[in-house]
Structures are given as C-alpha cells and as structure tokens.
Motif scaffolding. Sequence first.
Motif, mmCIF file in Angstrom:
data_model
loop_
_atom_site.group_PDB
_atom_site.id
_atom_site.type_symbol
_atom_site.label_atom_id
_atom_site.label_comp_id
_atom_site.label_asym_id
_atom_site.label_seq_id
_atom_site.Cartn_x
_atom_site.Cartn_y
_atom_site.Cartn_z
ATOM 1 N N LYS A 52 -1.425 -1.449 0.913
ATOM 2 C CA LYS A 52 -2.091 -0.175 1.180
ATOM 3 C C LYS A 52 -1.213 1.034 0.871
ATOM 4 C CE LYS A 52 -5.550 -2.263 3.548
ATOM 5 N NZ LYS A 52 -6.932 -2.022 3.655
ATOM 6 N N ASP A 53 -0.033 0.777 0.339
ATOM 7 C CA ASP A 53 0.922 1.845 0.012
ATOM 8 C C ASP A 53 1.228 2.726 1.238
ATOM 9 O OD1 ASP A 53 2.664 2.906 -1.881
ATOM 10 O OD2 ASP A 53 1.307 4.555 -2.342
ATOM 11 N N ASN A 54 1.240 2.090 2.416
ATOM 12 C CA ASN A 54 1.531 2.778 3.666
ATOM 13 C C ASN A 54 2.939 2.377 4.103
ATOM 14 O OD1 ASN A 54 1.849 3.496 6.370
ATOM 15 N ND2 ASN A 54 -0.286 3.113 6.886
ATOM 16 N N ASN A 59 9.150 2.259 7.290
ATOM 17 C CA ASN A 59 10.230 3.241 7.410
ATOM 18 C C ASN A 59 10.711 3.369 8.856
ATOM 19 O OD1 ASN A 59 10.217 3.817 4.664
ATOM 20 N ND2 ASN A 59 8.866 5.564 4.885
ATOM 21 N N LYS A 60 9.785 3.405 9.800
ATOM 22 C CA LYS A 60 10.161 3.530 11.216
ATOM 23 C C LYS A 60 10.902 2.293 11.707
ATOM 24 C CE LYS A 60 6.402 6.692 12.285
ATOM 25 N NZ LYS A 60 5.060 6.830 12.878
ATOM 26 N N ILE A 61 10.462 1.133 11.268
ATOM 27 C CA ILE A 61 11.131 -0.114 11.657
ATOM 28 C C ILE A 61 12.530 -0.161 11.056
ATOM 29 C CG2 ILE A 61 11.117 -2.624 11.349
ATOM 30 C CD1 ILE A 61 7.986 -2.388 11.519
ATOM 31 N N LEU A 62 12.616 0.127 9.762
ATOM 32 C CA LEU A 62 13.918 0.057 9.084
ATOM 33 C C LEU A 62 14.927 1.048 9.661
ATOM 34 C CD1 LEU A 62 12.727 -0.415 5.403
ATOM 35 C CD2 LEU A 62 13.825 -2.123 6.875
ATOM 36 N N VAL A 87 15.411 6.968 -1.832
ATOM 37 C CA VAL A 87 14.776 6.925 -3.153
ATOM 38 C C VAL A 87 13.353 6.360 -3.080
ATOM 39 C CG1 VAL A 87 16.935 6.843 -4.452
ATOM 40 C CG2 VAL A 87 15.871 4.700 -3.736
ATOM 41 N N GLY A 88 12.826 6.240 -1.848
ATOM 42 C CA GLY A 88 11.439 5.802 -1.688
ATOM 43 C C GLY A 88 11.192 4.344 -1.978
ATOM 44 N N LYS A 89 12.190 3.487 -1.718
ATOM 45 C CA LYS A 89 12.032 2.057 -1.970
ATOM 46 C C LYS A 89 12.343 1.249 -0.700
ATOM 47 C CE LYS A 89 12.953 2.462 -6.830
ATOM 48 N NZ LYS A 89 13.604 1.948 -8.000
ATOM 49 N N PRO A 90 11.533 1.423 0.328
ATOM 50 C CA PRO A 90 11.830 0.725 1.584
ATOM 51 C C PRO A 90 11.781 -0.791 1.460
ATOM 52 C CG PRO A 90 9.636 1.669 1.662
ATOM 53 C CD PRO A 90 10.293 2.183 0.418
ATOM 54 N N ASP A 91 10.936 -1.293 0.563
ATOM 55 C CA ASP A 91 10.814 -2.738 0.401
ATOM 56 C C ASP A 91 12.080 -3.375 -0.173
ATOM 57 O OD1 ASP A 91 10.101 -1.209 -1.866
ATOM 58 O OD2 ASP A 91 9.103 -2.928 -2.779
#
Length: 133
Positions: A52-54, A59-62, A87-91
């Motif tokens: 879902k690109d959410n 982010n909060k967990i990480l 850089v917007g790559k949480p995964d």
Amino acid sequence: MKLKLLLSMVMVFVSFGFVLNAEKKTKSVTEMNLHDFMEEYTKPATKLYDKKDNADYLNKILAKVPDMAPEDQKAEWKEMIDSKLAVGKPDETCKSCHTKFKKEYKKNYRKKLIQVPEELLPFPKEIKELLKK
C-alpha cells in the motif's frame, strides 16, 4: 455465618487470581524476544509498505528498534536505520542490519526479552486492518 466468611474468602482468592492472570497476559504482550517482535511488528509493517506504499508504521517501528539493541551496538543500529530512513528506503534497513548483526545477535541474545514500547502495542492490529482494505 461461617459459610458467609468462607464464601467471602473464596471470592477474594478468585479475584486475586483474575488480577494475576490479567497481569501475565499484559506482560506477555509487552515483552518478547527480538525475533518475535520482528515477526509481529516489522514484518507486517513492511508488507503494508510493499502493498500500500504506507511507510508510517514501518518508520515508527524502525525508530524504536535501536533501543532494543545490545548497549554496545545501539549507536550503530541507529546510524544504519537513520541512513536508510533519510533516503526513503525503510525496507532496506532490515537487510542491512541482518547482514551485519543477525548471526551475533542470534548467538548471544536470542532469548533476551525486549520491552515493546507502549505506543507500538496497537500496531499489529491496526496494520492488519489496513492490509484488509
């Protein structure tokens, strides 16, 4: 009279048992090992991000994960996570930490219990609901 006293005592013990049982359930939800935390929190949040690109939950967990690291590794965990989030790559944080720390963590800390931050407790249920939509 004796019967009333006996019934009162039974009621006190039963009530005390309910309180202890409720406390055990709360504790088991808020403490777990890191592997279980990743399975119950990070994995579903990553799935939500992928489908879902959410990235909100991930982010909060990480942001809380470095607090769960061994003391001597906290700064490095935080640096790795922060650099990927910037850089917007949480995964990609999972992969970088696994590559560097998984074997040592598994060997030395596998059974160590971590405290799940209270603000994260509702996340698994919320994520599950969002994935259904």
